[in-house]
Structures are given as structure tokens and as C-alpha cells.
Design a protein around this motif. Structure first.
Motif, PDB file in Angstrom:
ATOM      1  N   TYR A 117      11.806  -2.350   9.246  1.00  7.49           N
ATOM      2  CA  TYR A 117      12.761  -1.631   8.408  1.00  7.49           C
ATOM      3  C   TYR A 117      13.152  -2.390   7.210  1.00  7.49           C
ATOM      4  N   THR A 118      13.438  -3.605   7.304  1.00 13.56           N
ATOM      5  CA  THR A 118      13.977  -4.310   6.150  1.00 13.56           C
ATOM      6  C   THR A 118      12.922  -4.353   4.798  1.00 13.56           C
ATOM      7  N   ARG A 119      11.617  -4.288   5.316  1.00 10.86           N
ATOM      8  CA  ARG A 119      10.658  -4.408   4.387  1.00 10.86           C
ATOM      9  C   ARG A 119      10.628  -2.859   3.580  1.00 10.86           C
ATOM     10  N   LEU A 120      10.718  -1.979   4.598  1.00 16.11           N
ATOM     11  CA  LEU A 120      10.743  -0.369   3.870  1.00 16.11           C
ATOM     12  C   LEU A 120      11.944  -0.445   2.925  1.00 16.11           C
ATOM     13  N   ALA A 121      13.010  -0.745   3.223  1.00 18.26           N
ATOM     14  CA  ALA A 121      14.338  -0.709   2.692  1.00 18.26           C
ATOM     15  C   ALA A 121      14.146  -1.429   1.360  1.00 18.26           C
ATOM     16  N   ARG A 122      13.680  -2.668   1.406  1.00 18.53           N
ATOM     17  CA  ARG A 122      13.441  -3.530   0.208  1.00 18.53           C
ATOM     18  C   ARG A 122      12.471  -2.725  -0.724  1.00 18.53           C
ATOM     19  N   TYR A 123      11.256  -2.316  -0.255  1.00 23.22           N
ATOM     20  CA  TYR A 123      10.314  -1.548  -0.901  1.00 23.22           C
ATOM     21  C   TYR A 123      11.008  -0.161  -1.762  1.00 23.22           C
ATOM     22  N   LEU A 124      11.917   0.512  -0.956  1.00 26.71           N
ATOM     23  CA  LEU A 124      12.571   1.292  -1.775  1.00 26.71           C
ATOM     24  C   LEU A 124      13.693   0.879  -2.778  1.00 26.71           C
ATOM     25  N   GLU A 125      14.211  -0.120  -2.310  1.00 29.90           N
ATOM     26  CA  GLU A 125      15.312  -0.762  -3.293  1.00 29.90           C
ATOM     27  C   GLU A 125      14.460  -1.200  -4.700  1.00 29.90           C
ATOM     28  N   LEU A 126      13.444  -1.737  -4.598  1.00 30.06           N
ATOM     29  CA  LEU A 126      12.371  -2.133  -5.799  1.00 30.06           C
ATOM     30  C   LEU A 126      11.879  -0.837  -6.473  1.00 30.06           C
ATOM     31  N   TYR A 127      11.478   0.234  -5.749  1.00 30.62           N
ATOM     32  CA  TYR A 127      11.218   1.384  -6.399  1.00 30.62           C
ATOM     33  C   TYR A 127      12.065   2.181  -7.168  1.00 30.62           C
ATOM     34  N   PHE A 128      13.335   2.077  -6.688  1.00 31.48           N
ATOM     35  CA  PHE A 128      14.334   2.762  -7.616  1.00 31.48           C
ATOM     36  C   PHE A 128      14.760   1.644  -8.869  1.00 31.48           C
ATOM     37  N   SER A 165       0.674  -1.201  -0.014  1.00 33.08           N
ATOM     38  CA  SER A 165      -0.141   0.105  -0.166  1.00 33.08           C
ATOM     39  C   SER A 165       0.901   1.233   0.043  1.00 33.08           C
ATOM     40  N   LEU A 166       2.130   1.085   0.340  1.00 32.38           N
ATOM     41  CA  LEU A 166       2.902   2.396   0.173  1.00 32.38           C
ATOM     42  C   LEU A 166       3.055   3.038  -1.405  1.00 32.38           C
ATOM     43  N   SER A 167       2.857   2.231  -2.192  1.00 34.58           N
ATOM     44  CA  SER A 167       2.864   2.869  -3.489  1.00 34.58           C
ATOM     45  C   SER A 167       1.483   3.529  -3.834  1.00 34.58           C
ATOM     46  N   ASP A 168       0.597   3.751  -2.904  1.00 32.49           N
ATOM     47  CA  ASP A 168      -0.673   4.147  -3.275  1.00 32.49           C
ATOM     48  C   ASP A 168      -0.548   5.683  -3.751  1.00 32.49           C
ATOM     49  N   PRO A 169      -1.067   6.055  -4.639  1.00 33.48           N
ATOM     50  CA  PRO A 169      -0.807   7.592  -5.101  1.00 33.48           C
ATOM     51  C   PRO A 169      -1.639   8.629  -4.229  1.00 33.48           C
ATOM     52  N   ASP A 170      -2.294   8.086  -3.114  1.00 29.47           N
ATOM     53  CA  ASP A 170      -2.997   9.157  -2.313  1.00 29.47           C
ATOM     54  C   ASP A 170      -2.110   9.404  -1.249  1.00 29.47           C
ATOM     55  N   PRO A 171      -1.557  10.644  -1.273  1.00 26.82           N
ATOM     56  CA  PRO A 171      -0.529  10.836  -0.170  1.00 26.82           C
ATOM     57  C   PRO A 171      -1.065  10.863   1.289  1.00 26.82           C
ATOM     58  N   ALA A 172      -2.242  11.148   1.376  1.00 27.79           N
ATOM     59  CA  ALA A 172      -2.660  10.986   2.849  1.00 27.79           C
ATOM     60  C   ALA A 172      -2.712   9.371   3.185  1.00 27.79           C
ATOM     61  N   PHE A 173      -2.841   8.541   2.374  1.00 28.55           N
ATOM     62  CA  PHE A 173      -2.891   6.952   2.562  1.00 28.55           C
ATOM     63  C   PHE A 173      -1.474   6.513   2.960  1.00 28.55           C
ATOM     64  N   SER A 174      -0.530   7.156   2.127  1.00 30.11           N
ATOM     65  CA  SER A 174       0.850   6.733   2.596  1.00 30.11           C
ATOM     66  C   SER A 174       1.477   7.475   3.577  1.00 30.11           C
ATOM     67  N   ASP A 175       0.967   8.539   3.901  1.00 26.80           N
ATOM     68  CA  ASP A 175       1.297   9.304   5.236  1.00 26.80           C
ATOM     69  C   ASP A 175       0.936   8.277   6.709  1.00 26.80           C
ATOM     70  N   ARG A 176      -0.386   7.987   6.331  1.00 28.29           N
ATOM     71  CA  ARG A 176      -0.893   7.200   7.328  1.00 28.29           C
ATOM     72  C   ARG A 176      -0.201   5.848   7.701  1.00 28.29           C
ATOM     73  N   ILE A 177       0.389   5.273   6.661  1.00 29.27           N
ATOM     74  CA  ILE A 177       1.186   4.098   6.689  1.00 29.27           C
ATOM     75  C   ILE A 177       2.678   4.486   7.342  1.00 29.27           C
ATOM     76  N   LEU A 178       3.285   5.630   7.002  1.00 27.24           N
ATOM     77  CA  LEU A 178       4.274   6.002   7.601  1.00 27.24           C
ATOM     78  C   LEU A 178       4.204   6.258   8.927  1.00 27.24           C
ATOM     79  N   LYS A 179       3.129   6.993   9.334  1.00 25.36           N
ATOM     80  CA  LYS A 179       2.821   7.202  10.658  1.00 25.36           C
ATOM     81  C   LYS A 179       2.706   5.931  11.373  1.00 25.36           C
ATOM     82  N   PHE A 180       2.019   4.934  11.030  1.00 24.76           N
ATOM     83  CA  PHE A 180       2.229   3.743  11.722  1.00 24.76           C
ATOM     84  C   PHE A 180       3.380   3.003  11.815  1.00 24.76           C
ATOM     85  N   TYR A 181       4.260   3.160  10.972  1.00 21.38           N
ATOM     86  CA  TYR A 181       5.548   2.593  11.012  1.00 21.38           C
ATOM     87  C   TYR A 181       6.399   3.414  11.958  1.00 21.38           C
ATOM     88  N   ALA A 182       6.325   4.769  12.064  1.00 17.11           N
ATOM     89  CA  ALA A 182       6.817   5.621  12.708  1.00 17.11           C
ATOM     90  C   ALA A 182       6.524   5.228  14.340  1.00 17.11           C
TER      91      ALA A 182
END
Length: 1208
Positions: free
Chosen positions: A253-264, A221-238
Motif C-alpha cells: 500500500y505505501t509503495r503504491l501510494a508513494r508511486y501515485l504521489e510521484l506520478y502526480f 513496472s506500474l508505469s508501463d504503457p501497456d494496460p494489460a501489463f499494469s492490470d496484471r500488477i494491480l491484480k497481483f496487488y489486489a
């Protein structure tokens, strides 16, 4: 430590459960995990029942059993030390015992045992908890089957776990949220599900069995185009990062890092290019930077707690991070470079704080460096590549204008848009910080050399340092300096030069760096003048001499000079460094600059009150005075080596330099142990010369030292808390006075004593006031050593302790024992096997001191050794061959080398043959034949025509007369001398003084040692007189011939006393070539050949040159047995004066273990000056000395020959 059993595990587990049950309410009431940890850590302070818990009792008992006896022993040692004067107080004792305990093997074994048993217990409890959880979940499913699936209360309780009694989500509720988070659900449903998830108790969410599935859903769900949605997920992560255990946060952390790796890596995502830059107002960039920032924040916090968890968690976090940062796009099909993840991390953490924290602790640093070396070295490679690219940009473009334009654009046009140049600069700073942190650690430096793309060869550590220095030079923040006369420094401002000098000083401060500066990477290169040390010295000299107009008028010029001179100081304060820089005469340039600055400080007008110029004049005066002090301090460091001390004395600034040193000592400016040892070594070197001793006296150093000594001896230390009465000392030197005693031992060399007490009489007052404190050496002798009146005894508060101290440089008490030892020592001459000295302590038996007291002549026979005396030795075939070489009238080419080979052969195989009549014949004939060869003669032939009548009325000094008596007594003991030897030796000494006067010059000097004949007894002549078996004619004839050889300059010290063959500056300094040449090379070779011994001297604040000078001056009398003294002289005569250096090095090699031991006991000076050289034989080290000759002879002999005035 015995392994633990299953009963041990069960017992500890039960005790641990009881502890947690007792503190359950406190833990469950904590608002966060960190608070719960704090409660447990401070439980002893807040829980009155803490010491009643069975687990605490178990730990206490285990500690007592394992460490109790060791702690008691350490306490007894401290108590014993206190009884001997070291009254250090309870707090200090506790700190000492704690430190020793924590460093012991028992403590490490105990901690290893407790760690293992606790790991086993905790894992067992976790397994039990998971089993309970599984059973609870099964019961929960049964209940849910009976109830409606759409209904579930929030009261579902997990009462089966003894660790967690909080209310939790039931599995149905979480499953519902998972279903609602499905991408196919409406936006409102998904958003509501996230709201419910964020508002639920985090501990309940984390403990649900669907936690892993939830993580996967959130990551998608981090790839959701809605900024409010991704912000909520990041808040939960924080929130999860803040309050969850490491095994949970690690997974996020490792899932978020892997997500960013695939994103790039995905081509679907529009990653900005370097040419386009980054607009942080762009929604996509904002969301990306938030994710990167969240990761970075966790990176900086993780090191504070991951050490408390299994290493595998930390390793997974590190590896996922490095994997993300080393992502590289395929740039082959793109016009402009696509930005890699490292650029975005540099944006949120430009100084790589995360890397600094990860590298701080050994626990994580080891893992980071291992992974960098094995899998992710490209991170280091790209960092180096970025630094190189930035340097090329600075060189090829007008970087200052470009960046200034970039800043203008950013401020006026698009303040939130980072241009490509700015991104490159940000990444460059991040790379610089990362590389700088790597270079701090040994394992980090081992990552080099590295291979770069499009670059031939490897990038070494040296290349990297050069790169950093070039970056300083070409930095766009440095204003350009365009000068046709100085093209070598195109962009170097004063500030840049100061930074560069600081780097060079740090390089020169370590042995490897010093060698690099002195000799370059190729130590065999013939182009010595191009090495770093030469370039630095040339530039520094030009600055000092003001030959560089580009800096004229700059206010920062003194700072630039000081920074670069500090690099030179690191070099010339070592023997090998001074050898390289000596041709630049930096001491003269420094002295010239100091005199000029001193004149300026005298001309500064006195500020007038009320004037506007008061502050400016005052600041100018302060700057000049600071610069003047810095110059004197730089000059002072020439005294760190014997040859450097000679150069310092030639500048006639030694008094001011020593005053600076004393001021630093008085103000306690030695803020580190390193500086403390440097100061002690400088004092030792300075005190080895007559002029240095006078300078120490004028500065107040000796006065302060003696005052401190008297205070410790008579009054005790003021800063020690008196807990119990001081005990009577049992050691010859009380530990409270050890420091003062060692300082005096280092200070009071023969040249110093001669200058400080010669021609002075003891005060011998009729009455001494109790408040009368000694202020000079003669006062110490009067008050502590020569206690020949009741008035002196009554003036001492601690008569026995103070007098023992004095006797160290008749009832059986400590004073009598020390007095007897001193009297026997000063009246009995001989080596370790030739004399027997009474001990300084009492024996632990019925007869504590069986030695007779020596209070009148003759000396009791028990102190005389029964060694075999002089006797004739049968002729040997090898000796015959050597004598045959010397008898050949027509000397062929190579006869000298042939004689030397035969001599070496005999010394290795049959050294005892070289003694007696054979030694006399060998020396006479070899020296005679050498003097017949003009190439072997160093000094010109001097005709001597004086007769006995000419010298009959001449008198010898009292020191010479005393030396004659000692020589004859020693010679008769060895059966070498007969009746009438005293007058014969006096005859030889008188003729020698008359002969040497013909080659001396007359100078005016305030030094007593330069006013007249050689100050001291001529121990070399006495040795030759004994070798020649008391034949005065043979002795003088040999000395007359021997005086033409270079060896005579170093074996026969009076030979060059105020000699016309030495430069006038050397003569006026009063420093003998043995000190500034021979002992200088002893220190230089010692550092290379015996680094542990060299370090031990430095740690003791003592200089090898001082003890070597003492050995050589007295021709090793009282240090070696007679046969070894003969071999020392014969070796130097046959093989050359450089063997004097090799023999000293061989002695230090022989004494290495003793030197290291006495460095630990802090009495190295006393050991070397008092103890004979037990077990040392010259012949045992011949092969070792021959190896030294092969490596160093060329340099040593060249320098030894340069002591003479060169013919012009």
C-alpha cells in the motif's frame, strides 16, 4: 501485577507451540488468512479437546486467580439484591457481573499483563522462525550450488518451520522472475513472468527473501504503457491485499501510494486540468483511476483488521495516505488548474467513506487527528476552501442552470466525461463529508480555527457552521424564492429551512451552543436583539402568526413551523433561555395556533365508505391532529421552568398539555433516558402548583401512578420471573416500589395535596374487596396509612410492606419502627441540633431498638435535644455601632448602605450576637426607617382600623390552629414563649388575615386554594411572633410596616394571596411570585454556579424549585435550627429579597456531595424533603453570597419588582 520472568515466557511459548501443532492441519487447510483466523476464533465450538490444551488451562487459571474473588463478590451482591425484591434472572446477573468485571482495575491490569507477555512470546517465536528461515536458506543455497542453476523443482519444502509446511518457490525461481520483469526484457517475456507470478501460491511468493526487491520491480513496472501489463500488477496487488498479513499489505500500500504521489508530482505525466475535465474512457485516466480505486478499497477494509497489529503499521498507512492527498501542484506557471490527487479519490469515493471508517474507532482516529494537526492540516484547509468556493459559485452564478446544462451535456454528448463544474461539485461533496466527520469529535473540532489563503482572519468553528447553513440556503437544488418583501431568504425552500432548523436545534441542545444563540460570540455586547435566539424567535413568531405571505398555502408549512419552534423550545425550556425570549410571547402565539388547529380538526367531515375522498380526508385529518399534538407538546415544554409554567397556565391549555404528556407516558414513548428525565422534571414542576395538580388528576396521570403503585405493593411485578419466594423486605421502602414512591414524593406537594384531598372524608368502609384498587390520593391514605379497622388490614395481601409504604410519606418490627419515627417526626419541631429522631432501622446488637415508643403525650425526653436555650447576650461594640446607625434621627445619604455593611460585618465575625432582644431591636428600627423613605417602599401604605372586637368572632382554619400549637410548643422548648402564647398568636393571625383582606380581590376559581384565605399555616408570622418573644403588639406593628417593602412579597407568602397588586392572570393561576420568580432564578443560578448539582437534579427527574418552594413556604422550619432561621429572615430584611435566592444556592453548595451521592442511590427527593440541613450556617456563606449579589442583583431585583401591576 508482577512482571513476568523468562521461565514464564518459555512456559507460555511451549504451550502456544503445542496449541498450534494440534490445530496445524486445520490452519494449513484454510483457503485464506481470514478463514484461518475464523477457525482459531471458533476453536472452542469445533474442537472437542479445546479445554484440554495447556494454553487454555493456563488462561483459565490466570483468570480465576486474578478475578475470581471479585466475581464471587459481585455474584453475592446480585443474590442480595434478588433477596430484596430485584428478581432479575440468570442472564441479567451474568450481564451485570460481566460488565462490572470488565470495568474493574483488576481486569485492566490482567489484560495489560496478558497482552505484554503474549507480545513477548510472539516476538520470540517470530525471531526463532526467522532464524530457522535463514538457516534453511543457507542450506538451500548449498543444494543449488550442487545442482544446475537452470533447474529447480517446485517441490522445495520448508520443513524447518513449525508454522508453515506448504510448498514454496525456491529462491532461484523467484530470481528468474525478477530478471524477466526487467524493463529491458521483451514484452512477451515480462508478461509471461507476471503470469507465472500471479499463478504461484501467494504464501510462497510473500515468504521469499527477494520479496522487497519484487515490490520495487512491480512498482517501477506500474508505469508501463501497456494496460494489460499494469492490470496484471494491480491484480497481483489486489490478491495480496486480500490474503496477506498486514506487514506485507502495508508495504504494498505505501509503495503504491508513494508511486501515485510521484506520478502526480512528475511533469512528464499528463495530469488533466480542471477546465479540460476528466474523460474516464481515456486509457491513461482508466489506469490511473484503477490504481486510485485499489487504494481506496484497501482504505475501507484496513480498519477491520489493523487493530490486531502493531500501531506502527496503521500509522504508516495513514501517513502515506495523507501525504498523497495533500499533494499540491505548482499552479503558478499554468493557465488552468491541474487536478490534484484528492479529485480522483473524490471520484471513486464521493462521500469519503474511507475517512468515516478511519474516524470511527478511537485506535485509528487518534493517529489521524494527530497527523492532521502536525503535518497535514492542509487537507482540512483545502476542504474548507472548496466549500467556500462552491458557496461563492452558487451566489454569483446561476448554479442551477449551469449544473442542469452540465447534466444535459453529460447525458447527451459525452456521458463518460466529467466537466470542471462537475469535478468541483464532486470534490465539494467529498470535502463536506470529510469536514462533517471531523466536527463530530472533540479533537477534530480542535483543529479549528484555520488560516486560509487570500482570506483575512481565521475560519472558526462558528464560521464553518454558518458556511454549512449558507450552503443549505443557496443550494442549487432549492427553487428560488424571489420576494422583495423578504430579501433575507433568497434561495431558502421549506426543505432548506427544515434542515437549518435541525442544525440550530442540535446547537441549542448543548450548553455551549445555547449560550452562543442567546448571547452571541461577544457576551458583553449591548446589541442583544441581534443574537441568534432573537432572530429565530422573531421568525418563528411570524410563521405562527402567519405574517409571512411567502409560505402561504404551502403543504410543508406545518413542518417548517414545527422545526423552527423546536429550536425555540430548546431555548425557552431553560431558565436563561426563557428570560431572553419572554418578550416575544411565544406561548400566546402557540396557544392561538393550537386553538385554530383544534377548530379545524372539528370541522373535518367524516369520510364516507366507498368515496374517493376517504384517503385524502383521512390523511388531512391525520396531519391536522399531528400538528395539534405538536403544538400542545411545544406549549407543555414551557412547564420546564417555574416562570414558563406561569405562562403556560395563562394560556388555559394546561389540561390539554398535561394530557399529551400522560399519553406519551402511557404509550411508553420515552425512548431515551434524556426524554424520561425531561418528563419527570415536567411532572415535578407541574405538581408544584394547584392548577397543575388538577391537570394531572384530569389527565389520568395520578390514577395510573396509584394503580401501578398498588400493583407493585400488593401483587408484585408481572414481568419478573419467580425463581424463589419473595423475602420479607427489611428497608422502609421495598426496592420494587422505589420508583412509585419517588414519583409520589415528587407529585404530592402541599399545593397538590390541598387540591386533591381538601374537604374530603376518608371512606372508612365496613368492608373492602380484595379486588378493590385505589384510584386517588384519598384512597391511598385510607387503605395504606390510616389503617384504623380490621377490614382495612384484612384487605391487604402484604399488610406490613404496604402499611410501611404508607407511613413513609407494637412488637419491635419494621412497621413499629417506621410508625414510631413518623409519630416523633410530626410531633417534634426543630432543626438538626434541636430534635432527635429515632432511626428507621434496627441496630445490630443485643438491644436492637433502645428508643421508647411514642404513642401518647408527653413526648419522651430522650427525643429532646439539650442545646442551649434562649439567653441574654451581652452588648457588643459592633452591635452598638449598628444600633447607633439606626438611632440617628436625621438620616444622611448612604445610611442604608452603612447599616448593611455593619450587618454583614457582624454576620461574618459574630453571627450569634444577632438574636434575642438585639435582633428584635435591629429589625424594628431598620424596617421603621425604611418605610419612612418613599423610595424604599414598594407597596402603598394601607390604613388599618380594625379592633379586637372586629376580629373576635372570626375563626382560623384547622391548619392554622394546628400550626399555632406547633409554634407554641417549639417556642416554649426554646424558652421564647410563655403561658398564653396560643391566644396571642391567634390574635396576630386573625388581624393579619383581616389586614390582608383589604388588599385582596374577589375572583371565581375552581381551585380550592383561591376560595378564601391563604391555604396553609402562616409560618412567617409564627417566626416573627417567636422573634418578638411572643409580644403580639410588636409583631403586628412590625408586619404592618414590613408589608410596604418588596421583601414582604417573598418572605411573607400570604402577603400576595389573591392580591390586588398582582396581574389578574397571575392571581387566577394560583402561582405565587416566590415560585415563578424566586425559585426560577434559583434554577438559573444553579445551572451556572453549581452545574454538577443541577445535572444531579435533572438525572433524578426532580426540580430544585419544588424543594426551594417547600423550604421558603415553611420558613425553613424543621430544616434549620432557630438561630439560622432568624439569620435567614434578618439577612433578607437587611440585604434585600434577592438574598432569598442566594441562600438557597448556598444551601445547595453546602449539600453538593450529599446530593451527588443520593442521586446515585436514587433517593434524592426523599433526602431533600426529609433530612434537615445538617451543618449549614448562613454566616458561613456570606462572602459567597456577596459574590452572587455582585453578579446577579441587578437582574433579580428588576424581575422581582416587575411582579406588580404597572401603573398606566
Amino acid at each position: 501485577m508482577t512482571p513476568f520472568s523468562s521461565e514464564d515466557l518459555a512456559m507460555v511459548q511451549a504451550m502456544l507451540r503445542q496449541l498450534f501443532q494440534s490445530v496445524k492441519e486445520k490452519i494449513t487447510g484454510a483457503p485464506s488468512l481470514e478463514c484461518a483466523e475464523e477457525i482459531l476464533l471458533h476453536l472452542e465450538e469445533t474442537d472437542e479437546n479445546f479445554h484440554n490444551y495447556e494454553f487454555v488451562k493456563y488462561l483459565r487459571q490466570h483468570i480465576c486467580t486474578t478475578l475470581g474473588s471479585m466475581i464471587e463478590e459481585e455474584m453475592e451482591k446480585c443474590t442480595s439484591d434478588e433477596n430484596q425484591g430485584e428478581e432479575c434472572g440468570y442472564d441479567t446477573v451474568v450481564q451485570h457481573v460481566s460488565k462490572r468485571t470488565q470495568e474493574s482495575e483488576e481486569y485492566k491490569e490482567m489484560m495489560h499483563y496478558l497482552k505484554n507477555i503474549m507480545i513477548a512470546v510472539v516476538e520470540s517465536m517470530i525471531t526463532k522462525f526467522e532464524e530457522d528461515e535463514t538457516q534453511s536458506q543457507e542450506r538451500q543455497k548449498k543444494i543449488q550450488k550442487e545442482k544446475s542453476r537452470s533447474y529447480c523443482t517446485d517441490n522445495c519444502s520448508d520443513s524447518d518451520s513449525s508454522f508453515n509446511q506448504s510448498y514454496r518457490f525456491c529462491q532461484g525461481k523467484l530470481q528468474l522472475i525478477l530478471d524477466q520483469l526487467d524493463p529491458g526484457q521483451p514484452k512477451e517475456v515480462r508478461y509471461e513472468a507476471l503470469q507465472t507470478l500471479c499463478s504461484a501460491p501467494l504464501s510462497d511468493v510473500l515468504n521469499c527473501e527477494n520479496w522487497t526487491t519484487l515490490c520495487e520491480k512491480l512498482t517501477v513496472s506500474l508505469s508501463d504503457p501497456d494496460p494489460a501489463f499494469s492490470d496484471r500488477i494491480l491484480k497481483f496487488y489486489a490478491q495480496t491485499f486480500s490474503f496477506s498479513p498486514l506487514h506485507m499489505t502495508k508495504e504494498i500500500y505505501t509503495r503504491l501510494a508513494r508511486y501515485l504521489e510521484l506520478y502526480f508530482l512528475s511533469r512528464e505525466n499528463r495530469i488533466p486540468t480542471l477546465s479540460a475535465g476528466v474523460d474516464i474512457t481515456n486509457p491513461n485516466m482508466t489506469r490511473l483511476l484503477k490504481k486510485v480505486r485499489l487504494l481506496n478499497e484497501y482504505q475501507k477494509e484496513a480498519p477491520s483488521f489493523w487493530i490486531r497489529h502493531p500501531e506502527k503499521y496503521m500509522e504508516e498507512i495513514v501517513e502515506s495516505t495523507l501525504s498523497l492527498l495533500t499533494v499540491k501542484h505548482d499552479q503558478s506557471h499554468v493557465v488552468s488548474q491541474i487536478l490534484d490527487p484528492i479529485y480522483f479519490f473524490a471520484l471513486v469515493d464521493i462521500k469519503a467513506v474511507w475517512f468515516k471508517k478511519w474516524m470511527h474507532a478511537h485506535y485509528s482516529r487518534t493517529t489521524v487527528l494527530r497527523l492532521l494537526e502536525k503535518k497535514y492540516k492542509s487537507l482540512v484547509t483545502t476542504a474548507v476552501q472548496q466549500c467556500i468556493q462552491y458557496l461563492e459559485l452558487c451566489k454569483t452564478m446561476k448554479a442551477d442552470e449551469t449544473l442542469r446544462h452540465s447534466k444535459h451535456c453529460r447525458n447527451k454528448q459525452k456521458p463518460f466525461h466529467y466537466l470542471g463544474e462537475e469535478l468541483q461539485y464532486i470534490y465539494f461533496i467529498h470535502s463536506l463529508c470529510l469536514l462533517g466527520r471531523l466536527l463530530i469529535y472533540t479533537q477534530g473540532r480542535k483543529l479549528f480555527p484555520i488560516k486560509l489563503k487570500n482570506k483575512k482572519g481565521l475560519v472558526s468553528l462558528i464560521d464553518l457552521i454558518v458556511l454549512f447553513i449558507q450552503l443549505i440556503c443557496y443550494s442549487p437544488s432549492c427553487p428560488k424564492m424571489t420576494s422583495a418583501a423578504h430579501p433575507a431568504s433568497p434561495n431558502c425552500s421549506e426543505t432548506a429551512l427544515i434542515h437549518i432548523a435541525d442544525i440550530l436545534a442540535r446547537i441549542a441542545s448543548v450548553e455551549e451552543g445555547l449560550i452562543l444563540l442567546l448571547y452571541g460570540e461577544n457576551t458583553n455586547s449591548s446589541e442583544e436583539s441581534s443574537t441568534g435566539a432573537h432572530i429565530i424567535a422573531q421568525f418563528s413568531k411570524k410563521l405562527l402568526d402567519e405574517d409571512i405571505s411567502i409560505f402561504s398555502g404551502s403543504e410543508m408549512l406545518p413542518l417548517v413551523k414545527g422545526a423552527l419552534i423546536s429550536v425555540c423550545r430548546q431555548i425557552y425550556s431553560t431558565c436563561e433561555g426563557l428570560q431572553v425570549l419572554i418578550t416575544y410571547n411565544l406561548h400566546e402565539s402557540l396557544a392561538k395556533a393550537w386553538k385554530k388547529t383544534s377548530l379545524l380538526s372539528e370541522r373535518i367531515p367524516t369520510p364516507v365508505d366507498g368515496s374517493d375522498s376517504v384517503s385524502s380526508v383521512s390523511q388531512e385529518s391525520q396531519n391536522i391532529m399531528t400538528w395539534e399534538d405538536n403544538l400542545l407538546d411545544d406549549l407543555l415544554h414551557f412547564a420546564a421552568t417555574p416562570k414558563g409554567l406561569l405562562l403556560l397556565q395563562r394560556t388555559v391549555a394546561i389540561n390539554e398539555c398535561v394530557t399529551i404528556m400522560f399519553n406519551q407516558y402511557a404509550k411508553k414513548l420515552q425512548d431515551s433516558r434524556h426524554k424520561k428525565f425531561d418528563c419527570q422534571v415536567l411532572v415535578t414542576q407541574v405538581a408544584s402548583t394547584a392548577a397543575g395538580a388538577i391537570a394531572l388528576k384530569k389527565s389520568g396521570f395520578i390514577n395510573a401512578l396509584i394503580t401501578e403503585l398498588w400493583s407493585n405493593l400488593e401483587y408484585g411485578r408481572d414481568d419478573v420471573r419467580v425463581i424463589h419466594p419473595r423475602t420479607t423486605p427489611v428497608d422502609p421502602i421495598d426496592r420494587s416500589c422505589q420508583k412509585s414512591f419517588l414519583a409520589l414524593v415528587s407529585l404530592l406537594t402541599y399545593p397538590a395535596i390541598y387540591e386533591l384531598v381538601s374537604n374530603q372524608e376518608l371512606p372508612n368502609k365496613a368492608e373492602y374487596s380484595l379486588r378493590e384498587v385505589p384510584t386517588c390520593v384519598i384512597d391511598i391514605i385510607d387503605r395504606l396509612i390510616i389503617l384504623n379497622s380490621e377490614a382495612k388490614i384484612r384487605s391487604l395481601f402484604n399488610y406490613e410492606q404496604s402499611h410501611i409504604f404508607g407511613l413513609r410519606d407494637f412488637i419491635i418490627d419494621g412497621l413499629s419502627v417506621e410508625r414510631n419515627h413518623v409519630l416523633v417526626r410530626i410531633n417534634l419541631v426543630g432543626g438538626p441540633l434541636e430534635r432527635i429522631l429515632p432511626p428507621r432501622t434496627l441496630e445490630q446488637n443485643d438491644n436492637p431498638y433502645p428508643w421508647p415508643m411514642f404513642s401518647s403525650y408527653p413526648l419522651p425526653n430522650c427525643y429532646l435535644s439539650d442545646i442551649s436555650r434562649n439567653s441574654d447576650i451581652e452588648q457588643d461594640s459592633d452591635l452598638g455601632k449598628l444600633l447607633l446607625c439606626l438611632k440617628i434621627s436625621d438620616k444622611q445619604t448612604g445610611w442604608i448602605e452603612n447599616c448593611r455593611r455593619q450587618f454583614c460585618k457582624m454576620m461574618k465575625a459574630k453571627p450569634d450576637i444577632i438574636s434575642g432582644e438585639a435582633l428584635v431591636e435591629l429589625l424594628e428600627k431598620f424596617v421603621l426607617h425604611l418605610t419612612e423613605s418613599q423610595s424604599e417602599c414598594y407597596f402603598p401604605s394601607v390604613e388599618y382600623t380594625a379592633t379586637d372586637a372586629n376580629v373576635k368572632n372570626e375563626s382560623l382554619s384547622s391548619v392554622q390552629q394546628l400550626g399555632i400549637k406547633m409554634t407554641v410548643r417549639y417556642g416554649k422548648f426554646l424558652n421564647l414563649l410563655k403561658v398564653g402564647a396560643e391566644s396571642d398568636l391567634a390574635w396576630v393571625l386573625k388581624h393579619c388575615e383581616r389586614f390582608l383582606k383589604q388588599q385582596q380581590i374577589s375572583i371565581k376559581s375552581s381551585l380550592l386554594s383561591l376560595q378564601g384565605n391563604y391555604a396553609g399555616h402562616d409560618w412567617f408570622v409564627s417566626s416573627l411572633f417567636m422573634i418578638m418573644l411572643g409580644d403580639k403588639e410588636k409583631t403586628f406593628q412590625f408586619l404592618h410596616q414590613f408589608s410596604r417593602l418588596l421583601t414582604s412579597a417573598f418572605l411573607w407568602l400570604p402577603r400576595l394571596h389573591i392580591s390586588s397588586y398582582l396581574p389578574i392572570e397571575t392571581v387566577k393561576s394560583g402561582i405565587h411570585p416566590v415560585y415563578f420568580c424566586c425559585t426560577h432564578y434559583v434554577e438559573m443560578l444553579l445551572k451556572t454556579e453549581l452545574p454538577l448539582v443541577f445535572s444531579a437534579f435533572h438525572m433524578s427527574g426532580f426540580a430544585p424549585s419544588q424543594i426551594c418552594l417547600q423550604w421558603i413556604t415553611q420558613c425553613f422550619w424543621n430544616y434549620l435550627d432557630w438561630i439560622e432561621i432568624c439569620h435567614y429572615i434578618a439577612t433578607c430584611v437587611f440585604l434585600g429579597p434577592d438574598y432569598q435566592v442566594y441562600i438557597c444556592i448556598a444551601i445547595f453548595k453546602h449539600l453538593q456531595q450529599d446530593i451527588l451521592q443520593h442521586t446515585q442511590t436514587q433517593d434524592l427527593q426523599v433526602f431533600l424533603k426529609e433530612e434537615a440541613l445538617h451543618g449549614f450556617r448562613v454566616s458561613d456563606y456570606f462572602e459567597y453570597m456577596e459574590n452572587l449579589e455582585q453578579n446577579y442583583r441587578t437582574v433579580l431585583l428588576r424581575d422581582m419588582r416587575d411582579i406588580r401591576v404597572q401603573n398606566t
